[in-house]
Design a protein around this motif. Structure first.
Motif, short mmCIF file in Angstrom:
data_model
loop_
_atom_site.label_atom_id
_atom_site.label_comp_id
_atom_site.label_asym_id
_atom_site.label_seq_id
_atom_site.Cartn_x
_atom_site.Cartn_y
_atom_site.Cartn_z
N GLY A 42 -12.53 11.36 8.91
CA GLY A 42 -11.34 11.40 7.00
C GLY A 42 -10.15 11.82 7.88
O GLY A 42 -9.35 11.69 6.73
N ALA A 43 -10.28 13.04 8.69
CA ALA A 43 -8.97 14.08 8.57
C ALA A 43 -8.17 13.43 8.48
O ALA A 43 -6.84 13.94 8.53
CB ALA A 43 -9.21 15.56 9.41
N LEU A 44 -8.28 12.69 9.63
CA LEU A 44 -7.09 11.38 9.99
C LEU A 44 -6.35 10.93 8.59
O LEU A 44 -5.41 10.10 8.81
CB LEU A 44 -7.35 10.96 11.28
CG LEU A 44 -7.96 11.12 11.87
CD1 LEU A 44 -8.12 10.80 13.48
CD2 LEU A 44 -6.80 12.24 12.94
N GLY A 45 -6.80 10.32 7.63
CA GLY A 45 -6.31 9.55 6.72
C GLY A 45 -6.22 8.86 6.41
O GLY A 45 -6.36 7.42 7.20
N LEU A 46 -4.67 8.47 5.70
CA LEU A 46 -4.17 7.22 5.46
C LEU A 46 -3.56 6.20 6.60
O LEU A 46 -3.30 5.59 6.62
CB LEU A 46 -3.10 6.84 4.47
CG LEU A 46 -4.33 7.31 3.14
CD1 LEU A 46 -3.29 7.16 1.61
CD2 LEU A 46 -5.03 6.14 2.31
N SER A 47 -2.94 7.43 7.69
CA SER A 47 -2.33 6.58 8.94
C SER A 47 -2.63 5.99 9.62
O SER A 47 -2.36 4.98 10.34
CB SER A 47 -1.33 7.65 9.09
OG SER A 47 -1.99 9.24 10.03
N LEU A 48 -4.34 6.23 9.46
CA LEU A 48 -4.66 5.52 10.74
C LEU A 48 -4.99 3.98 10.44
O LEU A 48 -5.44 3.66 9.48
CB LEU A 48 -6.44 6.32 11.16
CG LEU A 48 -7.16 5.60 12.21
CD1 LEU A 48 -6.80 5.76 13.57
CD2 LEU A 48 -8.74 6.12 12.37
N ARG A 49 -4.55 3.25 11.19
CA ARG A 49 -4.54 1.53 11.20
C ARG A 49 -5.80 0.83 12.17
O ARG A 49 -5.72 0.49 11.95
CB ARG A 49 -3.17 1.26 11.52
CG ARG A 49 -2.33 1.91 10.66
CD ARG A 49 -2.65 1.07 9.40
NE ARG A 49 -1.01 1.53 8.48
CZ ARG A 49 -0.81 2.43 7.11
NH1 ARG A 49 -2.43 2.41 7.30
NH2 ARG A 49 -0.51 2.87 6.68
#
Length: 162
Positions: free
Chosen positions: A109-116
């Motif tokens: 979850g630390a990778l957040g919203l940028s992970l596609r």
């Protein structure tokens, strides 16, 4: 040198089986540091970090933070068991974890919203079942493509992911 350290750690694993995991983790840290240094020392620094099949067992936040500018990170074919401590990598859009024996997805979850794009093929049922956590799914709200072994999901798992 890194080669000498690698030889010494391998010899220690053979000689002292009781501490083999410790020596493997130590060797993993040396390999991770060297691989990350190679990626960031390129001019200009590479946006694609290929750290596959290096025998990595863990991901040191100290070294991984140096990959903050990477958009793609391939960690496939390693022996990573945990993502805990994974730092935020704001530019990361694609993460490959194929074939790692992940016991948990805690830290993803630390990778957040940028992970596609996330690839978890061959990571086992535990990792796939962890995807069904509403808390994790909300942290990965930007995810557009997910590669998994659907046979290892519990019944109804794919419906939850949709």
């Amino acid at each position: 040198s890194d080669a000498a350290m690698e030889d010494a750690a391998a010899a220690l694993c053979r000689l002292d089986g009781a501490r083999a995991t410790y020596y493997s983790d130590l060797l993993s840290a040396v390999r991770l540091r060297a691989a990350v240094d190679r990626v960031v020392s390129q001019s200009p620094p590479s946006r694609d970090a290929d750290l596959q099949s290096l025998g990595l067992t863990s991901l040191s936040p100290e070294h991984m933070a140096k990959l903050a500018g990477a958009s793609t990170l391939n960690l496939g074919g390693n022996k990573v068991r945990s993502l805990q401590g994974l730092p935020a990598l704001p530019g990361l859009t694609e993460l490959g974890l194929v074939g790692n024996p992940l016991a948990s997805l805690r830290g993803l979850g630390a990778l957040g919203l940028s992970l596609r794009v996330l690839s978890l093929k061959g990571c086992g049922a535990t990792a796939h079942a962890a995807l069904l956590s509403p808390a994790l799914l909300s942290q990965l709200a930007g995810l557009q493509r997910l590669a998994i072994d659907s046979a290892s999901l519990p019944p109804g798992g794919l419906d939850t992911l949709r």
